[in-house]
Design an enzyme around this catalytic site. Structure first.
Site, PDB file in Angstrom:
ATOM      1  N   GLU A   1      66.103  22.216  59.549  1.00 47.88           N
ATOM      2  CA  GLU A   1      65.131  21.676  58.585  1.00 47.88           C
ATOM      3  C   GLU A   1      64.110  22.732  58.163  1.00 47.88           C
ATOM      4  O   GLU A   1      63.777  22.849  56.989  1.00 47.88           O
ATOM      5  CB  GLU A   1      64.426  20.449  59.171  1.00 47.88           C
ATOM      6  CG  GLU A   1      63.406  19.881  58.206  1.00 47.88           C
ATOM      7  CD  GLU A   1      63.307  18.379  58.197  1.00 47.88           C
ATOM      8  OE1 GLU A   1      64.072  17.715  58.920  1.00 47.88           O
ATOM      9  OE2 GLU A   1      62.454  17.869  57.447  1.00 47.88           O
TER      10      GLU A   1
ATOM     11  N   HIS B   1      50.653  15.489  62.961  1.00 48.43           N
ATOM     12  CA  HIS B   1      50.558  16.920  62.621  1.00 48.43           C
ATOM     13  C   HIS B   1      50.137  17.766  63.823  1.00 48.43           C
ATOM     14  O   HIS B   1      49.751  18.918  63.673  1.00 48.43           O
ATOM     15  CB  HIS B   1      49.622  17.162  61.421  1.00 48.43           C
ATOM     16  CG  HIS B   1      50.241  16.722  60.121  1.00 48.43           C
ATOM     17  ND1 HIS B   1      50.806  17.591  59.228  1.00 48.43           N
ATOM     18  CD2 HIS B   1      50.404  15.482  59.599  1.00 48.43           C
ATOM     19  CE1 HIS B   1      51.285  16.905  58.193  1.00 48.43           C
ATOM     20  NE2 HIS B   1      51.045  15.625  58.400  1.00 48.43           N
TER      21      HIS B   1
ATOM     22  N   ASP C   1      60.301  14.923  65.474  1.00 44.52           N
ATOM     23  CA  ASP C   1      61.268  13.964  64.941  1.00 44.52           C
ATOM     24  C   ASP C   1      62.649  14.159  65.559  1.00 44.52           C
ATOM     25  O   ASP C   1      63.318  13.201  65.964  1.00 44.52           O
ATOM     26  CB  ASP C   1      61.369  14.103  63.415  1.00 44.52           C
ATOM     27  CG  ASP C   1      60.026  13.939  62.738  1.00 44.52           C
ATOM     28  OD1 ASP C   1      59.080  13.468  63.398  1.00 44.52           O
ATOM     29  OD2 ASP C   1      59.915  14.299  61.550  1.00 44.52           O
TER      30      ASP C   1
ATOM     31  N   GLY D   1      58.602   7.848  55.810  1.00 48.58           N
ATOM     32  CA  GLY D   1      57.926   8.464  56.958  1.00 48.58           C
ATOM     33  C   GLY D   1      58.549   8.044  58.278  1.00 48.58           C
ATOM     34  O   GLY D   1      57.923   8.128  59.326  1.00 48.58           O
TER      35      GLY D   1
HETATM   36  C1  GLA Z   1      56.854  15.225  59.711  1.00 51.33           C
HETATM   37  C2  GLA Z   1      57.376  16.422  60.503  1.00 51.33           C
HETATM   38  C3  GLA Z   1      56.978  16.335  61.970  1.00 51.33           C
HETATM   39  C4  GLA Z   1      55.476  16.068  62.106  1.00 51.33           C
HETATM   40  C5  GLA Z   1      55.033  14.921  61.221  1.00 51.33           C
HETATM   41  C6  GLA Z   1      53.533  14.728  61.216  1.00 51.33           C
HETATM   42  O1  GLA Z   1      57.493  14.060  60.136  1.00 51.33           O
HETATM   43  O2  GLA Z   1      58.787  16.494  60.416  1.00 51.33           O
HETATM   44  O3  GLA Z   1      57.363  17.496  62.650  1.00 51.33           O
HETATM   45  O4  GLA Z   1      54.746  17.239  61.861  1.00 51.33           O
HETATM   46  O5  GLA Z   1      55.441  15.094  59.883  1.00 51.33           O
HETATM   47  O6  GLA Z   1      53.074  14.347  62.472  1.00 51.33           O
END
Ligand code: GLA
Length: 364
Positions: A143, A19, A155, A109
Site C-alpha cells: 500500500e 493516526h 489496518d 474508513g
Molecule cells: C488509515 C491508515 C492507517 C491509519 C489510519 C488512521 O486507515 O491506513 O494506517 O494511519 O488511517 O488512524
C-alpha cells in the site's frame, strides 16, 4: 495448484488511536465480520487474472513481467502491489485466476484496502509458509510503496491478527499486541456518513510529513517519544505543533480507554471517544461537517456514551458506544437528523470483534 480455494480477510474499525500508528504509538482496532474474499482457480499459462465481481471487471497480467508493473490508479493496484512484494521476497507465483468479492464498504474508513491486500497475500501464498507479521508488513509495503499511501501498520496488522470477541491493543513500535475485551451492556455502532471527501489521501500525506517535521523540531526519532512539556517549550510552526499535540494526547487516550474498558467503565470510554474526536477536529484537522454533525447528534442521544470519527478522516464512519437496549432508538434518531440536515441516509454496522484472516471452506 489445487482447484478452487477461498481466502478471507476482514475489514476493521479502530476504536481509538487515530493516526498514531505511523508515529509508532498505540492503536486499538477490532477486526470486523465484514470481509473480503479472494477465490483462487488455476489460470491460463503464464498469466495472473484478477476479477472484481463487484465491478464486473477482469485485468490480466503476465507473470514474467509483473515485477516491472507500474501503478495505474486502479483497484487492481492493491492485489498487484501484493503480488510484486511476494515476488521480491522470492515466492514463485503460479498461473492463477483471482476472483474478489467483499462485504467491506469502500470509502467508509473500514479498511477495505487492507482486507483486499491481506486476502490477496494468502490467496497467492496458497498455504506456503510466511510468518503472519510478515504478511501484514508486506501488505503495508504494497500500500505505501506501490499504491502510494504512506500508511501505518494498523489496518493490515488487525486484518491478520484480529481476535474473536476482543479488540487489539497494538504497540506500533514493538508490534506487540494484546487482546482487550470490551464490557458487556453496550455495543459499538458504526455509522457510515456515506461521504468521502477527495482531500483524504493528500491530507494523509501532509499529516505524515507534518508529524515528521514536529519530531525533527523536538529532536526525537518519532512522536512516540515526544512529551506535551517538550511540545510546549520547542519552537515550531503551529501546524506541526498541533499535530504533535494530537498524537501525544491520543496515545495517552488509548491507554486510558483500555484501562476503562478493563474496568467496565462505559462512561469513561464514551468521554474518551468525545475527547479523541475533539482532538481530531481541532488539532489534527481531519474531520468534516457531516462527521461532526453525526458525532454531535449521537452525543445528545440518551443511551449513547460517546462518539468519534474512525479511520483516516474526511468522511467515512463514526463509531458510537451505545447501550445495547438503546440501539434501535439511536438508529432512528440518527437517520432522522442526518436526513434532515444533509438529505443522506446513513448505513449502520453493529461491530462485533471477529477473527483475523484465514482460508475458508468452499460453500457446497
Ligand atoms: C488509515 C491508515 C492507517 C491509519 C489510519 C488512521 O486507515 O491506513 O494506517 O494511519 O488511517 O488512524
Amino acid at each position: 495448484m489445487s482447484p478452487a480455494r477461498i481466502f478471507r480477510a476482514p475489514g476493521r474499525v479502530n476504536l481509538i488511536g487515530e493516526h498514531t500508528d505511523y508515529n509508532l504509538g498505540f492503536v486499538l482496532p477490532i477486526a470486523l465480520n465484514l470481509a473480503t474474499e479472494v477465490e483462487t482457480n488455476p489460470g491460463p499459462d503464464g498469466l495472473l487474472l484478477i476479477t472484481s465481481e463487484h465491478r464486473q471487471e477482469t485485468r490480466t497480467f503476465e507473470l514474467a513481467t509483473l515485477v516491472a508493473a507500474r501503478p495505474q490508479q486502479h483497484w487492481s493496484d492493491y492485489p498487484v502491489g501484493v503480488a510484486k512484494e511476494l515476488l521480491s521476497l522470492g515466492f514463485d507465483l503460479a498461473p492463477m485466476h483471482l476472483t474478489i468479492r467483499s462485504t467491506v464498504p469502500e470509502g467508509a474508513g473500514l479498511s477495505s484496502s487492507a482486507a483486499l491486500e491481506v486476502a490477496t497475500a494468502l490467496a497467492l501464498l496458497q498455504g506456503r509458509e510466511l510468518a503472519p507479521l510478515d504478511v501484514a508488513r508486506l501488505c503495508q509495503r504494497a500500500e505505501s510503496q506501490y499504491v502510494g499511501l504512506p500508511c501505518g501498520i494498523m489496518d493490515q496488522f488487525v486484518s491478520v491478527f484480529g481476535r474473536l470477541n476482543a479488540a487489539l491493543l497494538i504497540d506500533c513500535q514493538t508490534l506487540h499486541a494484546e487482546p482487550v475485551e470490551l464490557p458487556s451492556g453496550a455495543v459499538i455502532v458504526a455509522v457510515n456518513s456515506m461521504v468521502k471527501h477527495q482531500l483524504g489521501d493528500s491530507a494523509y500525506r501532509t499529516r505524515v510529513a507534518e508529524c515528521a517535521q514536529a519530531a525533527q523540531a523536538l529532536g526525537v526519532k518519532t512522536l512516540r517519544e515526544a512529551t506535551l512539556d517538550a511540545i510546549g517549550k520547542t519552537t515550531m510552526a503551529d501546524k506541526p505543533r498541533h499535530r504533535a499535540w494530537h498524537i501525544v494526547t491520543e496515545n495517552d487516550r488509548v491507554l486510558r480507554f483500555v484501562a476503562a474498558a478493563r474496568a467496565g467503565d462505559l462512561h469513561e470510554m464514551g468521554e474518551l471517544f468525545i475527547e479523541s474526536h475533539a482532538s481530531m477536529k481541532a488539532d489534527y484537522e481531519i474531520s468534516c461537517p457531516e462527521i461532526d454533525f453525526l458525532v454531535e447528534t449521537a452525543s445528545g442521544i440518551s443511551g449513547c456514551y460517546g462518539a468519534r470519527m474512525t479511520g483516516g478522516g474526511f468522511g467515512g464512519c463514526t463509531i458510537n458506544l451505545v447501550d445495547t437496549a438503546s440501539v434501535p432508538e439511536f438508529q432512528v434518531r440518527v437517520v432522522a437528523a442526518y436526513r434532515q440536515e444533509f438529505g443522506i441516509t446513513p448505513d449502520f454496522y453493529l461491530c462485533k470483534p471477529g477473527d483475523g484472516a484465514c482460508e475458508t471452506a468452499i460453500p457446497k
